[in-house]
Structures are given as structure tokens and as C-alpha cells.
Design a protein around this motif. Structure first.
Motif, PDB file in Angstrom:
ATOM      1  N   ALA A  95     -10.704  62.879   1.283  1.00 53.60           N
ATOM      2  CA  ALA A  95     -11.905  62.312   1.897  1.00 53.60           C
ATOM      3  C   ALA A  95     -12.059  60.854   1.499  1.00 53.60           C
ATOM      4  CB  ALA A  95     -13.148  63.091   1.479  1.00 53.60           C
ATOM      5  N   GLN A  96     -12.268  60.007   2.486  1.00 52.54           N
ATOM      6  CA  GLN A  96     -12.577  58.602   2.252  1.00 52.54           C
ATOM      7  C   GLN A  96     -13.975  58.358   2.796  1.00 52.54           C
ATOM      8  OE1 GLN A  96      -9.502  55.973   3.771  1.00 52.54           O
ATOM      9  NE2 GLN A  96      -7.884  57.426   3.254  1.00 52.54           N
ATOM     10  N   LEU A  97     -14.950  58.265   1.884  1.00 55.80           N
ATOM     11  CA  LEU A  97     -16.329  58.062   2.299  1.00 55.80           C
ATOM     12  C   LEU A  97     -16.628  56.573   2.396  1.00 55.80           C
ATOM     13  CD1 LEU A  97     -18.188  60.821   0.256  1.00 55.80           C
ATOM     14  CD2 LEU A  97     -17.331  60.914   2.603  1.00 55.80           C
ATOM     15  N   VAL A  98     -17.234  56.192   3.513  1.00 56.78           N
ATOM     16  CA  VAL A  98     -17.502  54.792   3.825  1.00 56.78           C
ATOM     17  C   VAL A  98     -18.976  54.656   4.190  1.00 56.78           C
ATOM     18  CG1 VAL A  98     -16.854  52.848   5.308  1.00 56.78           C
ATOM     19  CG2 VAL A  98     -15.157  54.618   4.755  1.00 56.78           C
ATOM     20  N   PRO A  99     -19.677  53.621   3.681  1.00 57.21           N
ATOM     21  CA  PRO A  99     -21.062  53.406   4.125  1.00 57.21           C
ATOM     22  C   PRO A  99     -21.135  53.370   5.650  1.00 57.21           C
ATOM     23  CG  PRO A  99     -20.548  51.935   2.306  1.00 57.21           C
ATOM     24  CD  PRO A  99     -19.258  52.607   2.696  1.00 57.21           C
ATOM     25  N   GLN A 100     -22.183  53.961   6.203  1.00 56.84           N
ATOM     26  CA  GLN A 100     -22.230  54.161   7.654  1.00 56.84           C
ATOM     27  C   GLN A 100     -22.120  52.855   8.438  1.00 56.84           C
ATOM     28  OE1 GLN A 100     -25.819  55.875   9.897  1.00 56.84           O
ATOM     29  NE2 GLN A 100     -24.467  57.634   9.588  1.00 56.84           N
ATOM     30  N   GLY A 101     -22.832  51.831   8.027  1.00 54.28           N
ATOM     31  CA  GLY A 101     -22.746  50.548   8.722  1.00 54.28           C
ATOM     32  C   GLY A 101     -21.366  49.943   8.621  1.00 54.28           C
ATOM     33  N   THR A 102     -20.725  50.107   7.460  1.00 49.45           N
ATOM     34  CA  THR A 102     -19.373  49.598   7.272  1.00 49.45           C
ATOM     35  C   THR A 102     -18.392  50.352   8.144  1.00 49.45           C
ATOM     36  OG1 THR A 102     -19.872  48.956   4.990  1.00 49.45           O
ATOM     37  CG2 THR A 102     -17.556  49.172   5.576  1.00 49.45           C
ATOM     38  N   LEU A 103     -18.567  51.671   8.236  1.00 44.85           N
ATOM     39  CA  LEU A 103     -17.693  52.473   9.098  1.00 44.85           C
ATOM     40  C   LEU A 103     -17.807  52.012  10.547  1.00 44.85           C
ATOM     41  CD1 LEU A 103     -15.792  54.937   9.436  1.00 44.85           C
ATOM     42  CD2 LEU A 103     -17.845  56.326   9.803  1.00 44.85           C
ATOM     43  N   ALA A 104     -19.038  51.818  11.013  1.00 48.85           N
ATOM     44  CA  ALA A 104     -19.248  51.370  12.389  1.00 48.85           C
ATOM     45  C   ALA A 104     -18.586  50.017  12.626  1.00 48.85           C
ATOM     46  CB  ALA A 104     -20.738  51.296  12.695  1.00 48.85           C
ATOM     47  N   GLU A 105     -18.726  49.098  11.672  1.00 47.97           N
ATOM     48  CA  GLU A 105     -18.152  47.768  11.850  1.00 47.97           C
ATOM     49  C   GLU A 105     -16.635  47.792  11.756  1.00 47.97           C
ATOM     50  OE1 GLU A 105     -17.983  43.653  12.584  1.00 47.97           O
ATOM     51  OE2 GLU A 105     -19.391  45.272  13.053  1.00 47.97           O
ATOM     52  N   ARG A 106     -16.078  48.648  10.916  1.00 47.81           N
ATOM     53  CA  ARG A 106     -14.617  48.752  10.834  1.00 47.81           C
ATOM     54  C   ARG A 106     -14.039  49.235  12.168  1.00 47.81           C
ATOM     55  NH1 ARG A 106     -12.776  52.022   5.578  1.00 47.81           N
ATOM     56  NH2 ARG A 106     -10.726  51.323   6.337  1.00 47.81           N
ATOM     57  N   ILE A 107     -14.742  50.166  12.811  1.00 49.28           N
ATOM     58  CA  ILE A 107     -14.286  50.658  14.114  1.00 49.28           C
ATOM     59  C   ILE A 107     -14.472  49.587  15.184  1.00 49.28           C
ATOM     60  CG2 ILE A 107     -14.711  52.381  15.916  1.00 49.28           C
ATOM     61  CD1 ILE A 107     -15.639  54.256  13.589  1.00 49.28           C
ATOM     62  N   ARG A 108     -15.643  48.941  15.173  1.00 47.42           N
ATOM     63  CA  ARG A 108     -15.896  47.885  16.159  1.00 47.42           C
ATOM     64  C   ARG A 108     -14.877  46.762  16.023  1.00 47.42           C
ATOM     65  NH1 ARG A 108     -17.317  43.110  17.262  1.00 47.42           N
ATOM     66  NH2 ARG A 108     -17.197  42.578  15.054  1.00 47.42           N
ATOM     67  N   ALA A 109     -14.578  46.387  14.774  1.00 46.87           N
ATOM     68  CA  ALA A 109     -13.599  45.328  14.529  1.00 46.87           C
ATOM     69  C   ALA A 109     -12.225  45.734  15.045  1.00 46.87           C
ATOM     70  CB  ALA A 109     -13.539  44.998  13.034  1.00 46.87           C
ATOM     71  N   GLY A 110     -11.863  46.984  14.836  1.00 45.99           N
ATOM     72  CA  GLY A 110     -10.576  47.463  15.323  1.00 45.99           C
ATOM     73  C   GLY A 110     -10.471  47.340  16.830  1.00 45.99           C
ATOM     74  N   GLY A 111     -11.537  47.668  17.530  1.00 48.08           N
ATOM     75  CA  GLY A 111     -11.535  47.562  18.986  1.00 48.08           C
ATOM     76  C   GLY A 111     -11.526  46.126  19.472  1.00 48.08           C
ATOM     77  N   ALA A 112     -12.055  45.211  18.636  1.00 50.98           N
ATOM     78  CA  ALA A 112     -12.124  43.798  19.006  1.00 50.98           C
ATOM     79  C   ALA A 112     -10.895  43.016  18.574  1.00 50.98           C
ATOM     80  CB  ALA A 112     -13.377  43.165  18.402  1.00 50.98           C
ATOM     81  N   GLY A 113      -9.965  43.675  17.887  1.00 52.55           N
ATOM     82  CA  GLY A 113      -8.762  42.993  17.430  1.00 52.55           C
ATOM     83  C   GLY A 113      -8.960  42.153  16.188  1.00 52.55           C
ATOM     84  N   ILE A 114     -10.021  42.437  15.429  1.00 52.44           N
ATOM     85  CA  ILE A 114     -10.299  41.726  14.173  1.00 52.44           C
ATOM     86  C   ILE A 114      -9.737  42.557  13.034  1.00 52.44           C
ATOM     87  CG2 ILE A 114     -12.117  40.860  12.646  1.00 52.44           C
ATOM     88  CD1 ILE A 114     -13.872  40.603  15.200  1.00 52.44           C
ATOM     89  N   PRO A 115      -8.765  42.062  12.259  1.00 54.53           N
ATOM     90  CA  PRO A 115      -8.077  42.905  11.284  1.00 54.53           C
ATOM     91  C   PRO A 115      -8.891  43.244  10.049  1.00 54.53           C
ATOM     92  CG  PRO A 115      -7.259  40.670  11.153  1.00 54.53           C
ATOM     93  CD  PRO A 115      -8.161  40.711  12.348  1.00 54.53           C
ATOM     94  N   ALA A 116      -9.828  42.393   9.663  1.00 49.20           N
ATOM     95  CA  ALA A 116     -10.588  42.629   8.438  1.00 49.20           C
ATOM     96  C   ALA A 116     -11.841  41.756   8.426  1.00 49.20           C
ATOM     97  CB  ALA A 116      -9.735  42.335   7.207  1.00 49.20           C
TER      98      ALA A 116
END
Length: 230
Positions: A95-116
Motif C-alpha cells: 500500500a502506498q498512501l498519498v494525501p488526497q489532494g496530492t493524489l489528485a494532482e499527481r494524476i492530473r499532472a500525469g494527464g497533462a504531461g507534467i513529470p513532477a
């Protein structure tokens, strides 16, 4: 024109063992119920699942847990699932637990082509241990990497034959961002309409992000039912 699948089993048969999948929804709201159930029936194994939570013991992603089809889950909340807790404590699931806002932004960034990106969430906690940090304006931030997936399974209220989707109210949750972050996005929809039927200004997910769709009714189960009697 997008592929309209005839059955849920056909829709998920392209997902192989070891795949990384994103699954939309928040609690049991907006989850692709039929696609998850078909994936549970398929017997595919060793899945890495990215989702806000892991369903409940007998529904949603809890079905995959029960079948021990998940090897890793990246989520923000798992408190409603006792089987998940058992498998984590026994070492059966990572299990990798991630703060909810961070999880949302990591997914959004992935879709936008932003690596980090850098975020202050988690600074000074166990989440920051061994992580790269940087100071901006006198404040410390943690480096977070974007998330993408081999497949995204999402749920929408309406879709046209070009794959344009509209979600119902809070069912938007993680679905729109996951639609853009998957290499292949499979949308489970409640109603299929003809091209031109959707108001362009109301479209949440453009069809360019969607590869296939399937129409199916939802049971729309309640995650935790609370009643009051006088």
C-alpha cells in the motif's frame, strides 16, 4: 467514432496480468461497477491499482482484493475495507498512501504531461522521509512524481459516439483526470447518445481521451447507510 463494447468482459479482456490501472470514483460514488466486476471475473492478476480508495469488502475494488488480484494499491483512503487492512498487515498487498489532494494532482499532472511537481503536503511527516525537498519563498516543499496508467476505468452519466463524456455531479471526482492519464481509457456510461446531442459547453471529458465505451446500469450502492428512527 469510438468502439462500443457489447459486454463488460469484452471491454476488459485487453487488460493483462501485471497492468497498472486507474479506477475512478470516490467511495462508491462514480465507480465503474460493471468494469470492476468483469475484471474480478476475468482472473487477471498482479494488478497495480491507482484509486482514491479500495471500495468496501464486498463491492467495487473490494472484489479484486477478495480474489487477491491486486499486488499494489496507490490510494488516499482505505478505512472502509477490512480485507484491505488484513492484506496490508500480512504483507500480501503493498500500500502506498498519498494525501488526497496530492493524489489528485499527481494524476492530473500525469494527464497533462507534467513529470513532477513540488507540494507542501506531507512536509514534516513520515511521508517526507528520504524524499527530495526544496525551499520556495522560505517554505519547504516535497517533490512528487506524476502518475499514469496502462488503463483507466471510469464512469460517466452520458457519452456520445465520439467518446465525449458528461459526469453526474459528484461522480466527476477522480474520473475526468483519470480519463486523461491512462494510455487506454475505457468508459462505462449510463446513456449513449448521438453525436451533437451533448452541449459542447457541458462536456467534462473530450472524446480524444476515450478509446472505448460500454453502456450499463449501476446498482449505486450506499457505502455506509445511516438511518434514524424517532
Amino acid at each position: 467514432m469510438k468502439a462500443i463494447m457489447n459486454s463488460f468482459s469484452d471491454a476488459v479482456k485487453i487488460i493483462p496480468d501485471g497492468a497498472t490501472i486507474m479506477v475512478g470514483g470516490f467511495g462508491l460514488v462514480g465507480i465503474p461497477e460493471g468494469l470492476i466486476t468483469a475484471l474480478a471475473d476475468s482472473g487477471v492478476r498482479n494488478l497495480t491499482v491507482i484509486s482514491n480508495n479500495c471500495g468496501v469488502d464486498d463491492w467495487g475494488l473490494g472484489l479484486l482484493l477478495r480474489n487477491k488480484q491486486i499486488s499494489t494499491i496507490i490510494a488516499s483512503y482505505v478505512g472502509e475495507n477490512k480485507e484491505f487492512e488484513r492484506q496490508v498487515l500480512s504483507g500480501e498487498v503493498e500500500a502506498q498512501l498519498v494525501p488526497q489532494g496530492t493524489l489528485a494532482e499527481r494524476i492530473r499532472a500525469g494527464g497533462a504531461g507534467i513529470p513532477a511537481f513540488y507540494t507542501p503536503a506531507g512536509v514534516g511527516t513520515l511521508l517526507a522521509e528520504g524524499r527530495e525537498t526544496r525551499m520556495f519563498g522560505g517554505k519547504e516543499y516535497i517533490l512528487e512524481h506524476a502518475l499514469t496508467a496502462d488503463f483507466s476505468l471510469i464512469r460517466a452519466a452520458r457519452g456520445d459516439r465520439m467518446g465525449n463524456l458528461i459526469y453526474n455531479k459528484t461522480a466527476r471526482n477522480f474520473n475526468p483526470m483519470m480519463a486523461s492519464a491512462g494510455k487506454v481509457t475505457i468508459a462505462e456510461i449510463e446513456e449513449l447518445v448521438e453525436i451533437g446531442s451533448l452541449d459542447p459547453g457541458s462536456i467534462d471529458t473530450p472524446g480524444i481521451y476515450v478509446q472505448s465505451m460500454i453502456v450499463g446500469e449501476q446498482k449505486k450502492r450506499i457505502e455506509r447507510l445511516t438511518t434514524h428512527t424517532k
